[in-house]
Design an enzyme around this catalytic site. Structure first.
Site, short mmCIF file in Angstrom:
data_model
loop_
_atom_site.label_atom_id
_atom_site.label_comp_id
_atom_site.label_asym_id
_atom_site.label_seq_id
_atom_site.Cartn_x
_atom_site.Cartn_y
_atom_site.Cartn_z
N ARG A 136 0.63 6.73 3.07
CA ARG A 136 -0.34 7.83 3.20
C ARG A 136 0.08 8.84 4.26
O ARG A 136 -0.42 9.97 4.26
CB ARG A 136 -1.74 7.26 3.46
CG ARG A 136 -2.34 6.59 2.21
CD ARG A 136 -3.75 6.13 2.45
NE ARG A 136 -3.86 5.15 3.49
CZ ARG A 136 -3.80 3.83 3.31
NH1 ARG A 136 -3.65 3.33 2.10
NH2 ARG A 136 -3.91 3.01 4.33
N GLU B 268 -1.87 -8.61 12.40
CA GLU B 268 -2.87 -9.64 12.72
C GLU B 268 -2.44 -10.99 12.12
O GLU B 268 -2.49 -12.03 12.77
CB GLU B 268 -4.23 -9.21 12.19
CG GLU B 268 -5.37 -9.98 12.81
CD GLU B 268 -6.71 -9.48 12.31
OE1 GLU B 268 -6.74 -8.47 11.60
OE2 GLU B 268 -7.71 -10.15 12.62
P1 AMP Z 1 -2.07 -0.29 12.69
O1 AMP Z 1 -0.59 -0.59 12.72
O2 AMP Z 1 -2.92 -1.48 13.00
O3 AMP Z 1 -2.41 0.91 13.56
O4 AMP Z 1 -2.42 0.06 11.19
C1 AMP Z 1 -2.18 1.30 10.70
C2 AMP Z 1 -1.76 1.30 9.24
O5 AMP Z 1 -2.58 0.41 8.45
C3 AMP Z 1 -1.94 2.68 8.65
O6 AMP Z 1 -0.85 2.93 7.79
C4 AMP Z 1 -3.26 2.61 7.91
O7 AMP Z 1 -3.20 3.37 6.75
C5 AMP Z 1 -3.48 1.13 7.61
N1 AMP Z 1 -4.84 0.67 7.96
C6 AMP Z 1 -5.16 -0.18 8.96
N2 AMP Z 1 -6.48 -0.41 9.00
C7 AMP Z 1 -7.03 0.33 8.01
C8 AMP Z 1 -8.37 0.53 7.55
N3 AMP Z 1 -9.42 -0.06 8.12
N4 AMP Z 1 -8.56 1.40 6.51
C9 AMP Z 1 -7.50 2.00 5.93
N5 AMP Z 1 -6.23 1.84 6.31
C10 AMP Z 1 -5.97 1.01 7.34
#
Ligand code: AMP
Length: 175
Positions: A61, A98
């Site tokens: 995205r 996680e």
């Molecule tokens: P992070 O590495 O934890 O910051 O996760 C970011 C990535 O996971 C991004 O590419 C987001 O599109 C996806 N992502 C994580 N949590 C969500 C959520 N609650 N809703 C949509 N996409 C998420």
């Protein structure tokens, strides 16, 4: 305000892709070309004091507004991809999720050393993905000019994690 406009279209999908996750569905944004332009302009406005030489968008995205923003700024776009997708020589970085781990890759010739790279994704959650992207930028001799996200899940404190790489963290809507 753009944050209110975004909140009115971003959909919460409960228990997707697995139980306990509230997924922020951004697909309704893409149906509104005026809002899409406003998002790009909001990023440009917040970047007016930032020198950006390259926009790096995170799969998948992060590709959508990443290329539009790079184009609007008149700078190159480079994709940060999931494993095995990039055809040329790459550097890669694995990081913890996680549950389990993930890997991202970037082409070794994505930008010149010394380039100021803006890292973009649709959503900042824990910051693990963007942090791994910033490590790849540094490994190739780039400078992290900042981070730009549409959505910040601020209760997960991803911004704190990214601040070691750059404290220039732009988000358009916070939850
Ligand atoms: P992070 O590495 O934890 O910051 O996760 C970011 C990535 O996971 C991004 O590419 C987001 O599109 C996806 N992502 C994580 N949590 C969500 C959520 N609650 N809703 C949509 N996409 C998420």
């Amino acid at each position: 305000m753009i944050s209110e406009r975004l909140k009115s279209v971003i959909r919460d999908i409960v228990d997707f892709p697995k139980p306990g996750i509230v997924f922020k569905d951004v697909t309704p944004i893409f149906k509104d070309p005026v809002l899409c332009s406003e998002i790009v302009e909001a990023f440009v406005d917040r970047l007016k004091d930032t020198q950006v030489d390259v926009v790096a968008g995170i799969e998948s995205r992060g590709f959508l507004f990443g290329l539009m923003l790079a184009n609007r700024l008149g700078v190159p776009f480079v994709p940060v991809r999931k494993p095995g997708k990039l055809p040329y020589s790459i550097v890669k970085k694995s990081y913890e999720l996680e549950y389990g781990s993930a890997t991202i890759e970037i082409h070794t010739d994505a930008f010149e050393p010394g380039s100021r790279v803006l890292i973009h994704d649709d959503l900042l959650a824990t910051g693990g993905t963007a942090e791994a992207a910033s490590d790849l930028v540094a490994e190739l001799g780039g400078i992290v000019a900042g981070f730009a996200f549409i959505i910040n899940l601020s209760f997960l404190n991803g911004g704190q994690r990214l601040s070691a790489a750059s404290d220039n963290i732009i988000t358009l809507v916070d939850y």
